[in-house]
Design an enzyme around this catalytic site. Sequence first.
Site, short mmCIF file in Angstrom:
data_model
loop_
_atom_site.label_atom_id
_atom_site.label_comp_id
_atom_site.label_asym_id
_atom_site.label_seq_id
_atom_site.Cartn_x
_atom_site.Cartn_y
_atom_site.Cartn_z
CD GLU A 1 -2.97 -1.32 2.10
OE1 GLU A 1 -4.07 -1.74 1.71
OE2 GLU A 1 -2.76 -0.97 3.26
CB CYS B 1 2.93 7.64 2.84
SG CYS B 1 3.31 6.50 4.16
CB CYS C 1 6.82 -4.71 9.22
SG CYS C 1 8.19 -4.02 10.17
N GLY D 1 6.48 -1.74 6.43
CA GLY D 1 7.85 -2.24 6.47
C GLY D 1 8.86 -1.37 7.19
CD GLU D 2 13.11 -0.34 10.28
OE1 GLU D 2 12.31 0.13 11.09
OE2 GLU D 2 14.03 0.34 9.78
CB SER E 1 9.98 6.60 9.23
OG SER E 1 9.59 6.28 10.54
CB SER F 1 9.04 4.81 15.25
OG SER F 1 8.68 5.09 13.91
CG ASN G 1 6.20 5.08 18.80
OD1 ASN G 1 5.93 6.22 18.47
ND2 ASN G 1 6.32 4.11 17.93
CG ASN H 1 -4.17 6.26 13.47
OD1 ASN H 1 -4.84 7.28 13.59
ND2 ASN H 1 -2.98 6.25 12.92
CB CYS I 1 0.59 6.55 11.00
SG CYS I 1 1.23 7.97 10.21
#
Length: 367
Positions: A98, A111, A118, A167-168, A199, A222, A224, A298, A341
């Site tokens: 996507e 994006c 992942c 994915g990373e 990212s 990231s 978090n 989200n 996200c």
Amino acid sequence: MTKLYNIKNLTRHNLREWMNKKAKTKTQVQAFRADQIFYWLYQQRVGSFAEMHNLGKGMRKLLEENFWISSLKKSEKLHSRDGSIKYRLLLEDGKNIESVFMPHTSHNTVCISSQVGCGMGCDFCMTGTMGLVRNLKTSEIIDQVLAVSEDLPAGKKLRNIVFMGMGEPFHNYQNLMQALEILTDEHGFNFSQRRITVSTSGLLPKIRRFGKENIKPNLAISLNGVTDEIRSRLMPVNNAYNLEQLMKVCREFPLESRRRITFEYILIRDLTDSIEDAKGLIRLLHGLKFKINLIPYNSDPRNKYQAPSQKQARKFQKYLLDHDVVAPLRISKGQDIHGACGQLVVTEKQRSQVGEKNKTIANVMEC
Ligand code: SAH
Ligand code: SF4
């Protein structure tokens, strides 16, 4: 018969080397041909070698005998009221990824994904539930940009690219770097390095390596969580590289003037959204050149975490702003389609829905 190779997996440097080996004429002549081919592929965006008019018959035949030109089929397209579009793109082996187009008043952003699924297993992320299916090839990374661009109205262009889809990216380092080379190549897409953001969840050896590359897009991390306890609970990568190690690498990361590292921080109700956490964030990042993207979680019925209240998210942001910390609050709009996200996930059922197009939905997302 020779097996054809996808030409979009080659950087201009690779293509030049191939041509030098194949052709018997002078090096400069072949180098110039590689520039021309890149122009046709990424600036004119043609789908066949026959359209590369200024190449000469012999060269076009040589290319046809050795290469093919890929493109990604749009298997689904979801429109949002705010103009964002989520694309599900079909890969050659039947898997889907996507990509998201996000219009802004002054510019357009895409994006993109770096992997199918992942493997990092973050506890809050729907993409993580897929596990790692496979890395994307260089061509599959750049074809996302082409697929989204070709839908833009005449006169509109993409300005920004963010690697914040599935994915990373640093887990697919070599293909990522090749894609970045093509995206920033003056004969290729010619994107400004400053308009691209990669990212990562925090793969430290790769962050160090990235800092030494000639191509220098923006780095986003990231975060978090502001304690090892919370961050390890949310992101298993923290067990391998903890916050102290992460901050050390960030402090040593070479940054050109006026550039900063972006830290993405998800606000999760009663877990990461307290004023104590905001204080911890300021303490942790003290001394770094940074900005913070605050992302309200989200929520998804399939996950145990909750979005913060709007009031609490604003309070958190205000605390940071009052302490002179740049911290835009990214309002996500796509929970209903699992498109915001970290919510990009392709299920078996969705994989079989190839062909559905142009659905209008209430909301897509803003990464
Ligand atoms: N794998 C990379 C890039 C893709 S994830 C990374 O982790 O950085 C893109 C961003 O979405 C990350 O900052 C991640 O923390 C965030 N994210 C994942 N799931 C989310 C969710 N449910 N709500 C809000 N943000 C989320
Ligand atoms: Fe992977 Fe990023 Fe999701 Fe973590 S947040 S599982 S690294 S896509």
